[in-house]
Structure formats: C-alpha cells, structure tokens
Design an enzyme around this catalytic site. Structure first.
Site, PDB file in Angstrom:
ATOM      1  N   MET A  25       0.837  -1.199   0.000  1.00 40.43           N
ATOM      2  CA  MET A  25       0.000   0.000   0.000  1.00 40.43           C
ATOM      3  C   MET A  25       0.870   1.247   0.000  1.00 40.43           C
ATOM      4  O   MET A  25       1.694   1.433   0.895  1.00 40.43           O
ATOM      5  CB  MET A  25      -0.943  -0.005   1.211  1.00 40.43           C
ATOM      6  CG  MET A  25      -2.060  -1.026   1.096  1.00 40.43           C
ATOM      7  SD  MET A  25      -3.131  -1.072   2.552  1.00 40.43           S
ATOM      8  CE  MET A  25      -2.099  -2.016   3.685  1.00 40.43           C
ATOM      9  N   CYS A 108      -3.677  -1.656  -9.215  1.00 40.51           N
ATOM     10  CA  CYS A 108      -3.899  -0.331  -8.644  1.00 40.51           C
ATOM     11  C   CYS A 108      -4.887   0.464  -9.499  1.00 40.51           C
ATOM     12  O   CYS A 108      -4.689   0.608 -10.710  1.00 40.51           O
ATOM     13  CB  CYS A 108      -2.580   0.427  -8.529  1.00 40.51           C
ATOM     14  SG  CYS A 108      -2.783   2.074  -7.792  1.00 40.51           S
ATOM     15  N   GLY A 209      -9.863  -8.029  -0.455  1.00 42.88           N
ATOM     16  CA  GLY A 209     -10.982  -7.092  -0.525  1.00 42.88           C
ATOM     17  C   GLY A 209     -11.999  -7.288   0.579  1.00 42.88           C
ATOM     18  O   GLY A 209     -12.586  -8.360   0.708  1.00 42.88           O
ATOM     19  N   GLY A 232      -5.900  -5.311   3.161  1.00 41.84           N
ATOM     20  CA  GLY A 232      -5.505  -3.998   2.684  1.00 41.84           C
ATOM     21  C   GLY A 232      -5.854  -2.946   3.714  1.00 41.84           C
ATOM     22  O   GLY A 232      -5.206  -2.818   4.752  1.00 41.84           O
TER      23      GLY A 232
END
Length: 354
Positions: A25, A108, A209, A232
């Site tokens: 990230m 991304c 996700g 994430g």
C-alpha cells in the site's frame, strides 16, 4: 500450494508461515510499518508499490520505497510499470536487494497509475501484461507473483484468463481483489468471482478485498476457495491484524484487540521508527496518517466525537515524544477508569492500496 492444517502457504520455493498476507500500500507499508507488523507476527508484508522504471534509474524516493531491513521474515517487493525492459531491470534490482518474492502490480486503480497505462489499466492490454510478466520471470530466479483485479469493468472481467496466462508464463501465485477497476473501493468485494480464478489455475490464489474480521476471513476463503487472503485497508491503525487473524483461522477463535498499554507501546515504537527512518520532522509528518488511524481505531474515548477531537489535536503536535505523552494521557486513564471500551466496529477507509 497451501497446507491449511499447518497454516502454511507455499509460493514457488518460499514457505510463508501463515495464510493472512498484508497488501502493498502506497504511503502505508514503508519499512517502519513492515518491521513493526512483522514483529507483531505478520508472516508477509509487501513493500509500497515501486515504479520499476524509476527504481532502475535510482530515483531516491523510489529506492526508499523498496528499502529492506533485518527483522523481516521475508521480503516482498512490488513493482509497477509498463515497459518490459524496465520491469526486467527492476526485478533484477529487487532480487539483488534481497527480495524473496517479486510482485507485479496489475491492480492499482489510481488515476495517476492507470493514466500511465500501468496498474489495473494492464487488464485492458493483456498482451502488454503478458510481456511484462515474461520480462520479470525471465530476469530473476525468485518467484514472481501478480496482484490484479477482476477486470477493468463489469463488461471485461478477464481475471481468470489473465491468471491462466500468467501461470503459463511462470508466475508462482496470483492475488485477486474482488472488484473491477471502475468500482475503485465502492460496493462490496465479490469473493465468489475470485473462485473463478481459483478454478482456472493450479498455482496459489489469494483473495483480497473487504476482509477485516475473522468471520469475513473465513467466509472469503470458503466462497473463493482461495489458498490465502490478503488484507488492505483493514490494517490501518491495526498492524497486528494479520497475525491475529492468522491465529483466529488456525484455532477457530475470534480476534483479540490489544489493551491500552500494548497499543500505546506499538504506536510509540512505530512513531520513533518513522522519525528515525525519515530523519526527524519528516518522519513525524509521514507518521500522521498512521497516528490518525491509531486514534480512530482505539476504543478510548468511547465517544467517536471525542476521538475525532483527540485526533485533530494530536496531529497538530510537532514533537514525537509529546505525541506519545498525550496518547498516554488520553488512553490509559480512560481505559482503566470508568470510560468503558466500545466493541471494535470495522470501518473501511478509502486508500491507495496497490
């Protein structure tokens, strides 16, 4: 390959001592964060997204994003780009720097990345994506993986096809975020669609996700059939989450959140490491996003409005030790005397997750 009974994931010749991975990230998984998360038990924490062309040219801020250090259980460097030659050179540099795994970013959704024909834009150009994969795989001896989305939009969900092509080109594993690029982070992740990718390939598939709780982790793995999962945005302010989720998956328990003293020690270590890594005031400035998340995710004070006010006050301080003193004054009395903690309520925050 995965061994769920031993909670081990194998990618190429690399054994990962857990099935809960942390995503690369931008602006989040720098070296101080990765060292801290690893110390807290995370088995896999990737670097920030590293532009292969700029890495090959030695641009200082990009080289810093790929920084490695002792204390990491393994080193995963993620590359992004659109030029096969630069991707090959970036992969070679990553291997020389000590990368155990080299990950390619095809996921991304940020406009500045897709506008440069990189990231999830590569799902619209599978021939170029294939050339990038072939260049990276051919340049190094380390396992190469790919992180992607379901496709560019709902009319072009080609993740299963691209994953199969990646496998044919020598990729050792794929991670799939259960959204298209056009969804960004809206709606909900489609874990069932990740199952279509799993059915198409023989290499490990990692589902990504909307996974924050132990229940979500178990459901995502069950619905996708994936070998592992990747966190994430859920790790914002909770660098312990991967290790705690791994334990929950292994023994069937629920998550345990750190108490006030442990949480304060984690923040203090993270802040001091950031100041040291970025050399003084810049380190505190870089840390402020993390500080805000730590305050938001803590259950003290119980009133969300008070937490927001505390966040605003703390993020204006210009001395690292003053931040730690103020956090101690904020958390410890409230945690021990009468301001009862609230149960953790997961919130997803918009992020530039790679």
């Amino acid at each position: 390959m995965t061994d769920s009974s031993r909670n081990i994931l194998q990618i190429g010749d690399v054994l990962i001592a857990g099935r809960v991975l942390m995503a690369p990230m931008t602006g989040v998984t720098d070296l101080p964060f990765r060292l801290l998360a690893s110390k807290l038990g995370a088995a896999y924490v990737a670097t920030e997204m590293v532009a292969s062309a700029e890495l090959a040219r030695g641009r200082p801020d990009v080289v810093r994003r790929a920084a490695v250090g002792g204390g990491l259980p393994l080193t995963v460097i993620q590359l992004v780009g659109r030029d096969p030659g630069a991707m090959a050179e970036g992969a070679r540099m990553a291997e020389a720097a000590g990368a155990d795994i080299i990950d390619l970013n095809f996921g991304c959704p940020a406009k500045e990345v897709t506008g440069a024909a990189s990231g999830s834009a590569l799902m619209r150009t599978p021939d170029l994506a294939s050339r990038l994969i072939a260049a990276a795989v051919g340049a190094v001896s380390r396992p190469v993986t790919v992180k992607m989305r379901l496709g560019w939009d709902d009319d072009s969900r080609n993740a299963a096809w691209l994953a199969k092509r990646a496998e044919q080109l020598g990729v050792a594993a794929v991670t799939v975020h259960g959204r298209t690029r056009q969804q960004f982070y809206t709606g909900v992740a489609d874990w069932d669609a990740v199952g279509e990718v799993k059915a198409a390939v023989g290499i490990p598939v990692i589902v990504n996700g909307d996974i924050i709780t132990a229940g979500q982790a178990r459901e995502a793995l069950e619905r996708s059939g994936a070998d592992a999962l990747m966190l994430g945005r859920g790790v914002y302010g909770r660098p312990w989450l991967a290790a705690h989720l791994d334990r929950a998956l292994a023994d069937g328990t629920e998550l345990e959140e750190p108490g006030p003293e442990e949480r304060l020690a984690i923040v203090a270590e993270h802040l001091r490491a950031s100041v040291a890594f970025y050399d003084g005031p810049v380190g505190l400035k870089m840390f402020r996003k993390h500080l805000g998340w730590y305050v938001e995710q803590a259950p003290w004070p119980a009133d969300p409005a008070e937490r927001r006010a505390a966040k605003s006050r703390l993020c204006r301080l210009d001395d690292a030790e003053a931040v730690i003193r103020e956090l101690k004054n904020l958390w410890l009395p409230l945690a021990h005397f009468g301001n009862s903690p609230v149960e953790f309520s997961p919130q997803l925050v918009e992020a530039d997750a790679a």
